[in-house]
Write a protein that holds these residues in place. Structure first.
Motif, short mmCIF file in Angstrom:
data_model
loop_
_atom_site.label_atom_id
_atom_site.label_comp_id
_atom_site.label_asym_id
_atom_site.label_seq_id
_atom_site.Cartn_x
_atom_site.Cartn_y
_atom_site.Cartn_z
N PRO A 194 0.82 -1.22 0.00
CA PRO A 194 0.00 0.00 0.00
C PRO A 194 0.86 1.28 0.00
O PRO A 194 1.64 1.51 0.91
CB PRO A 194 -0.81 -0.12 1.29
N GLY A 195 0.76 2.05 -1.08
CA GLY A 195 1.50 3.30 -1.20
C GLY A 195 2.97 3.15 -1.52
O GLY A 195 3.68 4.15 -1.64
N HIS A 196 3.43 1.93 -1.69
CA HIS A 196 4.85 1.67 -1.93
C HIS A 196 5.01 0.51 -2.91
O HIS A 196 4.06 -0.22 -3.18
CB HIS A 196 5.57 1.31 -0.63
N ARG A 240 8.29 4.91 -2.39
CA ARG A 240 6.96 5.53 -2.36
C ARG A 240 6.46 5.71 -3.79
O ARG A 240 7.20 6.15 -4.67
CB ARG A 240 7.03 6.90 -1.66
N THR A 241 5.17 5.41 -4.01
CA THR A 241 4.60 5.49 -5.36
C THR A 241 3.50 6.55 -5.47
O THR A 241 2.80 6.61 -6.47
CB THR A 241 4.05 4.13 -5.79
N ALA A 242 3.34 7.40 -4.47
CA ALA A 242 2.25 8.38 -4.46
C ALA A 242 2.28 9.30 -5.67
O ALA A 242 1.22 9.69 -6.18
CB ALA A 242 2.30 9.21 -3.17
N LEU A 243 3.45 9.65 -6.17
CA LEU A 243 3.55 10.60 -7.28
C LEU A 243 3.29 9.97 -8.65
O LEU A 243 3.02 10.69 -9.61
CB LEU A 243 4.91 11.29 -7.29
N GLY A 269 1.19 7.08 -9.08
CA GLY A 269 -0.09 6.39 -9.14
C GLY A 269 0.09 4.89 -9.29
O GLY A 269 1.15 4.34 -9.00
N CYS A 312 0.89 1.23 -10.31
CA CYS A 312 1.90 0.57 -11.12
C CYS A 312 1.78 -0.93 -10.87
O CYS A 312 1.05 -1.36 -9.98
CB CYS A 312 3.30 1.10 -10.82
N SER A 353 11.63 7.79 -3.62
CA SER A 353 10.34 8.17 -4.17
C SER A 353 10.35 8.04 -5.70
O SER A 353 11.23 8.59 -6.37
CB SER A 353 10.02 9.61 -3.77
N GLN A 367 9.29 9.02 -9.29
CA GLN A 367 8.87 10.27 -9.89
C GLN A 367 8.18 10.08 -11.24
O GLN A 367 7.46 10.96 -11.70
CB GLN A 367 10.09 11.18 -10.11
#
Length: 109
Positions: free
Chosen positions: A14-16, A29-32, A34, A36, A48, A50
């Motif tokens: 979740p989120g990573h 981190r994959t927040a930027l 979306g 994948c 992070s 990008q």
């Protein structure tokens, strides 16, 4: 200076994503970027993601980083197997940046 490193998604959290890169596994981190999927390539700065990369673009970046590492180590560098931006035409650079080619008017861009 911060350099982006292509890393391939191994597993999602979740989120990573757990990603494999040059000689390492890293939680990113994959927040930027979306959603994948495992197998996707991410351009990672520190911890992070990008950007999601195509496999071809990931290879180009890895090849460029290898050329830089060889140059810093004082090793002879082979010619790159891809076009460096400095060898591209104005229209090719515009296309690479996502901008349409401009009409030639004789004025600088």
């Amino acid at each position: 200076m911060c350099i982006g490193i292509p890393m391939q998604v191994v597993r999602l959290e979740p989120g990573h994503a757990l990603c494999a890169g040059p000689g390492e596994l890293r939680r990113v981190r994959t927040a930027l970027v979306g959603p994948c999927q495992p197998g996707d390539w991410l351009l990672v700065f520190i911890d992070s993601a990008q950007e999601i990369l195509s496999p071809e673009r990931a290879r180009e970046i890895n090849d460029t980083l290898a050329l830089m590492q060889a140059a810093l180590a004082g090793e002879a560098c082979a010619e790159p197997a891809f076009a460096l931006p400095s060898s591209l035409s104005r229209d090719e650079l515009l296309a690479l940046s996502g901008r349409p080619a401009l009409p030639t008017t004789g004025e600088p861009v």
